[in-house]
Design an enzyme around this catalytic site. Structure first.
Site, mmCIF file in Angstrom:
data_model
loop_
_atom_site.group_PDB
_atom_site.id
_atom_site.type_symbol
_atom_site.label_atom_id
_atom_site.label_comp_id
_atom_site.label_asym_id
_atom_site.label_seq_id
_atom_site.Cartn_x
_atom_site.Cartn_y
_atom_site.Cartn_z
ATOM 1 N N HIS A 238 -2.412 36.639 82.556
ATOM 2 C CA HIS A 238 -2.153 35.466 81.413
ATOM 3 C C HIS A 238 -2.003 35.735 80.337
ATOM 4 O O HIS A 238 -2.571 36.041 79.053
ATOM 5 C CB HIS A 238 -2.638 34.355 81.049
ATOM 6 C CG HIS A 238 -3.234 33.186 82.718
ATOM 7 N ND1 HIS A 238 -4.545 33.486 83.528
ATOM 8 C CD2 HIS A 238 -2.464 32.110 82.833
ATOM 9 C CE1 HIS A 238 -4.210 33.194 84.244
ATOM 10 N NE2 HIS A 238 -2.820 31.828 83.727
ATOM 11 N N HIS B 105 -20.138 0.840 93.803
ATOM 12 C CA HIS B 105 -20.498 1.248 93.526
ATOM 13 C C HIS B 105 -21.286 2.072 93.973
ATOM 14 O O HIS B 105 -22.363 2.871 93.639
ATOM 15 C CB HIS B 105 -20.786 0.437 92.504
ATOM 16 C CG HIS B 105 -19.858 -0.291 91.359
ATOM 17 N ND1 HIS B 105 -19.109 -0.822 91.717
ATOM 18 C CD2 HIS B 105 -20.033 -0.842 89.730
ATOM 19 C CE1 HIS B 105 -18.207 -0.937 90.374
ATOM 20 N NE2 HIS B 105 -19.508 -1.063 89.630
ATOM 21 N N ASP C 168 -1.613 23.062 75.267
ATOM 22 C CA ASP C 168 -0.837 21.416 75.905
ATOM 23 C C ASP C 168 -1.438 21.123 76.755
ATOM 24 O O ASP C 168 -1.634 19.798 76.965
ATOM 25 C CB ASP C 168 0.157 21.974 76.053
ATOM 26 C CG ASP C 168 1.526 22.250 75.233
ATOM 27 O OD1 ASP C 168 1.834 21.922 74.761
ATOM 28 O OD2 ASP C 168 2.162 23.410 75.823
HETATM 29 C C1 LIG Z 1 -8.451 21.688 84.840
HETATM 30 C C2 LIG Z 1 -7.203 22.082 85.220
HETATM 31 N N1 LIG Z 1 -5.749 21.610 85.620
HETATM 32 C C3 LIG Z 1 -5.363 22.951 86.213
HETATM 33 C C4 LIG Z 1 -5.194 24.603 85.764
HETATM 34 C C5 LIG Z 1 -4.676 25.481 85.571
HETATM 35 N N2 LIG Z 1 -3.653 25.708 84.502
HETATM 36 C C6 LIG Z 1 -4.052 26.547 83.858
HETATM 37 S S1 LIG Z 1 -3.324 26.828 82.705
HETATM 38 C C7 LIG Z 1 -2.524 26.082 82.718
HETATM 39 C C8 LIG Z 1 -0.514 25.213 82.429
HETATM 40 C C9 LIG Z 1 -1.481 25.502 81.276
HETATM 41 O O1 LIG Z 1 -0.619 25.061 80.006
HETATM 42 P P1 LIG Z 1 -1.182 24.881 78.339
HETATM 43 O O2 LIG Z 1 -2.216 24.733 78.068
HETATM 44 O O3 LIG Z 1 0.453 24.657 77.804
HETATM 45 O O4 LIG Z 1 -1.014 27.163 78.117
HETATM 46 P P2 LIG Z 1 0.512 27.943 77.261
HETATM 47 O O5 LIG Z 1 0.893 27.685 79.181
HETATM 48 O O6 LIG Z 1 0.835 27.526 76.779
HETATM 49 O O7 LIG Z 1 -0.554 29.205 77.578
HETATM 50 C C10 LIG Z 1 -2.728 24.541 84.353
HETATM 51 C C11 LIG Z 1 -1.942 23.429 85.025
HETATM 52 C C12 LIG Z 1 -6.387 24.254 85.234
HETATM 53 N N3 LIG Z 1 -6.739 25.598 83.979
HETATM 54 N N4 LIG Z 1 -6.945 23.667 84.890
HETATM 55 MG MG LIG Z 2 1.389 25.322 76.362
#
Ligand SMILES: Cc1ncc(C[n+]2csc(CCOP(=O)(O)OP(=O)(O)O)c2C)c(N)n1
Ligand SMILES: [Mg+2]
Length: 671
Positions: A30, A478, A159
């Site tokens: 990433h 429960h 986010d």
């Molecule tokens: C609990 C959880 N759900 C889903 C994911 C998969 N996931 C990794 S990053 C991401 C999106 C995150 O968005 P943001 O925090 O805005 O990161 P940015 O793209 O801005 O770096 C998702 C859904 C995860 N890592 N953890």
């Molecule tokens: Mg983001």
């Protein structure tokens, strides 16, 4: 590069380049978040972070948590650049088997990783736990002129972290507890995986956190070091409330064709785009090449060593001035048990045996707190709004408040997930042994934090009461059925389901003595008789499984295996079988994982392999027990959800009775 050395932007670009290059080499990862947050990281780490790369575990260091753990290359770059033992070779091995640079930051892999992050939102809760630990220890140990515990906890969150429900739980509680040295940077880049978050994340984050009681600094340009610097200054000066610094950033900043889009979130940019980004950023160096002037400007080693030395001197004089508090402080940090612990624990366990008291194990658990608690000021308890039911409060409990954090008990409110993730943060911080309670069934709400405690080897003590249909009238919502099995299937989780006061005392002792992972104490709501133990039997409880009783003379014809409240049922069944001149063994298995850690010889003595007539009884999902009873065995347990009714009636209704166990044994004896 000017004569005065590299600019802030150039230093941030080192992070961008390393992140792009590592992801490119791995063809996985990433780049977007590291490139977007590099400028913020540069200001924070060079201007404010108090840490010593040569000793990442220095107790009073500032904590840094990357809650948006997918941006792992941001953290790896920072550790490498500031002088941790993170060689370039590791960055080149990003995301490869056997490397220390895993896809997401894994606690324990590299020095300087404070917690494992990746499951979004949990890092935020870990950070709040660390900030709470800091505040509590400061209130407990600091003396006039001796700010022994005095550090900040910084957290980056995206986010995704703020969309997750846990951000509400922890935002609310951190506000209430006034965790003023928690400083969170919100990476407000408007992008998550599916694209522009406008379609799914539109609330007013600034007002939301203000409503929680946070100090919010809105509209900071995350690419303007001066603005970021001012915001951090402001946040640090404001110690009454946690601070959220909302930073507008561009995801993938520097990538001419992909910045600002989800394309940079979780994929390599591609060779052409990496080259174009180098061009746009004015970064003239080869992949994984960092000029010495940039290293020099990032190097935190000598400042870090100096800060630690200063603190060490402070600790020395503190220990001279306040020897008792000083040695308590050191003991708690070293996770050592107090002198005399083992003898007192032995004595208590024997006392429980002699008293033969009939008691719900949740109440027996409270007795354990009364006995063990006074010796362990590092125990920091709490419950998710069920203190009276979980029996997690004891006479030495003092509630932690925003104004006075010196207590040892947190009312977490109805927030199981935040509670558990904050306990992880407190354990990771050090100096504390958190325990926290809820109903076993609501462990599901905290499930991923439970998993993380096991993954990170943190010795949280998880108190789970109301462990079966035995809880009665509250009904199937429960009444846990599958929770025990999933806890037992979690690697590195130790699960104890004691049958009486004695086994509860042993289980608590184990949980306290364990240093390398969490322990779940699974406890009954209903009263349970104390079992008689003769000879060495009492000593064997700590092995997790043991022969509680052999009925009849000679070699057992059958074995009944039971845990917790069903041990009583097993004993009654065995007594009835003895009246029919049968020889039956009852094995109590309070902790399967502990039993499985015993040597083969011991296990075979308890469960002789040639005895195939085996019946397991547990008021929970039956599937788990096949490996103990084999294909020829029988299991008395739950194959459906529970029901609402009186506990004893439910046992009848679901046929978890002495008679059912006896019938199962009889059926086997006929074969
Ligand atoms: C609990 C959880 N759900 C889903 C994911 C998969 N996931 C990794 S990053 C991401 C999106 C995150 O968005 P943001 O925090 O805005 O990161 P940015 O793209 O801005 O770096 C998702 C859904 C995860 N890592 N953890
Ligand atoms: Mg983001």
């Amino acid at each position: 590069m000017s004569a005065a050395g590299p600019s802030a932007r150039e230093l941030a670009n080192a992070i961008r380049a390393l992140s792009m290059d590592a992801v490119e080499k791995a063809q996985s990862g990433h780049p977007g978040a590291p490139m977007g947050m590099a400028d913020i990281a540069e200001v924070l780490w060079r201007g404010y972070m108090r840490h010593n790369p040569a000793n990442p575990d220095w107790p009073d260091r500032d904590r840094f948590v990357l809650s948006n753990g997918h941006g792992s290359m941001l953290l790896y770059s920072l550790l490498h650049l500031t002088g941790y033992d993170v060689p370039m070779e590791q960055l080149k091995q990003f995301r490869q088997v056997g490397s220390l640079t895993a896809g997401h930051p894994e606690y324990g892999d590299l020095p300087g990783i404070e917690t494992t992050t990746g499951p979004l939102g949990q890092g935020l809760a870990n950070a709040a736990g660390m900030a709470l630990a800091e505040k509590h220890l400061a209130h407990r140990f600091n003396k006039p002129g001796f700010e022994l515990v005095n550090h900040y906890t910084y957290c980056f969150a995206g986010d995704g972290c703020l969309m997750e429900g846990i951000s509400h739980e922890v935002g609310s509680l951190a506000g209430t507890l006034g965790l003023g040295k928690l400083i969170v940077f919100y990476d407000d880049n408007g992008i998550s995986i599916d694209g522009e978050v406008e379609g799914w994340f539109t609330e007013d984050t600034v007002e939301r956190f203000r409503a929680y009681g946070w100090h919010v600094i809105p509209h900071v340009d995350g690419h303007d070091p001066a603005e970021v610097d001012m915001a951090i200054d402001n946040a640090r000066a404001h110690t009454g409330q946690p601070t959220l610094i909302c930073c507008r950033t561009t995801i993938g900043y520097g990538s001419p064709n992909k910045a600002g889009t989800e394309a940079t979130h979780g994929a390599a940019l591609g060779a052409d785009e990496v080259a174009a980004s180098r061009e746009k950023l004015g970064w003239k160096y080869e992949p994984f090449e960092i000029p010495q002037s940039i290293y020099d400007a990032w190097d935190a080693r000598s400042a870090g060593a100096g800060a630690e030395q200063q603190w060490n001197a402070l600790l020395e004089s503190y220990c001279r001035e306040y020897p008792e508090a000083g040695s308590e402080f050191r003991r708690a940090l070293a996770r050592e048990l107090p002198d005399g612990w083992a003898d007192k624990a032995d004595a208590f366990i024997h006392e429980c045996q002699e008293n033969m008291e009939k008691l719900a194990t949740r109440k027996a658990s409270q007795q354990c707190l009364e006995h063990y608690g006074p010796q362990l000021p590092e125990l920091l308890g709490g419950s998710a709004d069920l203190a009276g039911s979980n029996n997690t409060l004891w006479s030495g409990s003092k509630v932690i408040t925003s104004k006075d954090a010196s207590g040892n008990y947190v009312h977490y409110g109805v927030r199981e997930f935040a509670m558990t993730a904050m306990m992880n943060g407190m354990s990771l911080h050090g100096g504390l042994r958190p325990y926290g309670g809820t109903f076993l069934v609501f462990q599901d709400y905290a499930r991923n934090a439970v998993r993380m405690s096991a993954l990170m080897h943190q010795p949280d003590i998880l108190v789970y009461t109301h462990d079966s249909i035995g809880l009665g009238e509250d009904g199937p919502t429960h009444q846990p059925v599958e929770q025990l099995a999933t806890l037992r299937m979690t690697p590195n989780m130790s699960v104890w389901r004691p049958c009486d006061t004695v086994e509860t005392a042993v289980a608590w002792r184990f949980a306290v003595e364990r240093v390398d992972g969490p322990t779940a104490l699974v406890l009954s709501r209903q009263g349970l008789p104390c079992q008689t133990r003769e000879g060495s039997t009492l000593d064997h409880v700590a092995r997790g499984g043991y022969v509680l009783a052999d009925f009849g003379d000679g070699e057992p014809e059958a074995v009944i295996i039971a845990t917790g409240s069903e041990v009583e049922i097993a004993m009654n069944a065995a007594r009835e079988l003895e009246e029919q001149r049968r020889t039956v063994r009852v094995v109590s298995l309070p902790s399967v994982d502990m039993f499985l850690r015993q040597d083969q010889d011991y296990r075979d003595r308890v469960l002789p392999p040639h005895i195939r007539r085996r019946v397991a009884v547990e008021a929970a999902a039956t599937d788990y027990w096949w490996k103990f009873v084999g294909l020829e065995g029988r299991i008395v347990g739950m194959n459906s959800f529970g029901a609402s009714g009186k506990g004893p009636d439910l046992y009848e209704h679901f046929h978890i009775t002495a008679q059912a166990v006896r019938s199962a044994v009889e059926a086997l004896l006929e074969t």
